[in-house]
Design a protein around this motif. Structure first.
Motif, PDB file in Angstrom:
ATOM      1  N   ARG A  55      22.535  -5.320  12.652  1.00 38.02           N
ATOM      2  CA  ARG A  55      22.453  -4.677  11.342  1.00 38.02           C
ATOM      3  C   ARG A  55      21.102  -4.922  10.686  1.00 38.02           C
ATOM      4  O   ARG A  55      20.549  -4.028  10.015  1.00 38.02           O
ATOM      5  CB  ARG A  55      23.573  -5.188  10.449  1.00 38.02           C
ATOM      6  CG  ARG A  55      24.978  -4.901  10.970  1.00 38.02           C
ATOM      7  CD  ARG A  55      26.026  -5.485  10.049  1.00 38.02           C
ATOM      8  NE  ARG A  55      25.952  -4.880   8.727  1.00 38.02           N
ATOM      9  CZ  ARG A  55      26.564  -5.362   7.661  1.00 38.02           C
ATOM     10  NH1 ARG A  55      27.266  -6.497   7.750  1.00 38.02           N
ATOM     11  NH2 ARG A  55      26.469  -4.763   6.500  1.00 38.02           N
ATOM     12  N   SER A 102      18.389  -2.023   9.688  1.00 37.76           N
ATOM     13  CA  SER A 102      18.015  -1.828   8.282  1.00 37.76           C
ATOM     14  C   SER A 102      16.512  -1.718   8.089  1.00 37.76           C
ATOM     15  O   SER A 102      16.068  -1.253   7.028  1.00 37.76           O
ATOM     16  CB  SER A 102      18.562  -2.987   7.435  1.00 37.76           C
ATOM     17  OG  SER A 102      17.912  -4.211   7.774  1.00 37.76           O
ATOM     18  N   ASN A 117      27.494  -4.180   2.860  1.00 38.15           N
ATOM     19  CA  ASN A 117      27.011  -2.904   3.365  1.00 38.15           C
ATOM     20  C   ASN A 117      26.003  -2.331   2.370  1.00 38.15           C
ATOM     21  O   ASN A 117      25.763  -2.902   1.303  1.00 38.15           O
ATOM     22  CB  ASN A 117      28.165  -1.921   3.611  1.00 38.15           C
ATOM     23  CG  ASN A 117      29.059  -1.764   2.393  1.00 38.15           C
ATOM     24  OD1 ASN A 117      28.601  -1.866   1.253  1.00 38.15           O
ATOM     25  ND2 ASN A 117      30.346  -1.522   2.631  1.00 38.15           N
ATOM     26  N   TYR A 118      25.445  -1.169   2.702  1.00 35.78           N
ATOM     27  CA  TYR A 118      24.400  -0.613   1.849  1.00 35.78           C
ATOM     28  C   TYR A 118      24.943  -0.209   0.481  1.00 35.78           C
ATOM     29  O   TYR A 118      24.252  -0.345  -0.534  1.00 35.78           O
ATOM     30  CB  TYR A 118      23.758   0.593   2.534  1.00 35.78           C
ATOM     31  CG  TYR A 118      22.746   1.281   1.661  1.00 35.78           C
ATOM     32  CD1 TYR A 118      21.474   0.722   1.482  1.00 35.78           C
ATOM     33  CD2 TYR A 118      23.053   2.462   0.996  1.00 35.78           C
ATOM     34  CE1 TYR A 118      20.545   1.345   0.656  1.00 35.78           C
ATOM     35  CE2 TYR A 118      22.133   3.083   0.183  1.00 35.78           C
ATOM     36  CZ  TYR A 118      20.882   2.517   0.015  1.00 35.78           C
ATOM     37  OH  TYR A 118      19.961   3.122  -0.797  1.00 35.78           O
TER      38      TYR A 118
END
Length: 320
Positions: A76, A80, A173-174
């Motif tokens: 992740r 990103s 999470n985003y």
């Protein structure tokens, strides 16, 4: 000793004018001295060995847990990086821009036992704060993580605007990070946001990094001055939005992307540093266990030798 042997040969008991004191080991407590030196010393060493073994089991378990979390976060974190790189290509990263209102966003962990990653982020934040001091300048802190809060609150309590902790309790999470970024932008006034975090490189290394997000006003000023941001005028604007509105949206989106990458990179660096720290602790516990085993064997052998000597001396005295 010769006088005592002569008295024993004559069948008489020798009484020493001064009591003979045994030399006690440093591992023997004072209140246990009357219970017998040899039995207490070996027992203390055995208890210490048991404690070290338990600590070694804990550190090995923590290393395995950190390795498992690292595998989940590393992918992740690497993915990103593609979110904020287009902004760097478009707007650039200008840490040397001179502005009046700086907001330093320090990203750290909530837990310890992970080496010096938190201290490194705090040191960079303090150093940048000293560099930006001035009569008409203002610097505020936005702290993400309990460890950075515990250090910065000692000498910069009045400059702390927002503190957020326990971010890593659940996987982020985003969407969640973008909500945090929106709250930060609503509660602080800034000309430049300086995000300080640790960029993950490998399990044993991380790179302290500072990313810069400029406000729309500063972006327009830098574009008009013909600096690195002067290329913005070459783009055509479609739709009914003005240039200021587009820059405002870009700044908000850029900050959320950079903050998401900073949180992921810091979490990844934290688990890598914890793996390295627990591995070193396990090795140190093993070395200490080896030394304690050697001490225990020497103490036990000395006890056996002393008992054999006493038995032989007693038998020789009876025969004489």
């Amino acid at each position: 000793m010769a006088m005592a042997a002569a008295f024993r040969r004559e069948g008489r008991r020798f009484v020493s004018p001064q009591p003979i004191t045994a030399v006690r080991s440093s591992l023997i407590p004072e209140d246990h001295a009357l219970l017998g030196v040899r039995s207490i010393s070996t027992q203390v060493v055995r208890n210490r060995m048991k404690s070290v073994k338990n600590i070694q089991k804990i550190t090995k378990a923590m290393k395995m847990v950190a390795a498992s979390k690292l595998r989940l976060i590393q992918t992740r974190a690497e993915n990103s990086r593609g979110l904020w790189q287009p902004f760097t290509a478009l707007l650039g990263d200008s840490p040397s821009v001179d502005v009046k209102k700086n907001v330093i966003v320090t990203v750290s962990s909530d837990k310890g036992l992970c080496g010096g990653i938190n201290s490194t982020a705090v040191k960079i934040s303090r150093a940048f704060n000293k560099l930006t001091l001035g009569p008409e300048k203002e610097t505020k802190y936005v702290i993400l993580g309990e460890k950075a809060k515990a250090q910065l609150i000692r000498d910069s309590k009045k400059n702390i605007a927002i503190c957020m902790t326990e971010l890593q309790r659940n996987p982020l999470n985003y969407t969640q990070v973008s909500v945090l970024a929106d709250d930060i932008l609503k509660n602080v006034e800034y000309d430049a946001l300086r995000i300080v975090f640790n960029k993950f490189q490998s399990v044993v290394s991380f790179l302290p990094t500072m990313a810069t997000v400029l406000s729309p006003e500063v972006v327009e000023r830098e574009a008009e001055s013909g600096g690195r941001l002067g290329d913005l005028d070459s783009y055509e604007i479609e739709g009914g939005e003005t240039k200021g509105e587009i820059l405002q949206n870009l700044a908000e989106f850029q900050f959320s992307c950079v903050l998401f990458n900073a949180v992921m990179e810091s979490a990844c660096s934290e688990q890598g540093a914890r793996m390295s720290a627990m591995d070193s602790s396990s090795r140190n516990a093993g070395d200490m266990l080896d030394r304690l085993t050697l001490t225990y064997n020497r103490t036990r052998q000395a006890s056996i030798t002393t008992e054999l000597t006493e038995i032989i001396s007693g038998a020789a005295a009876l025969e004489g």
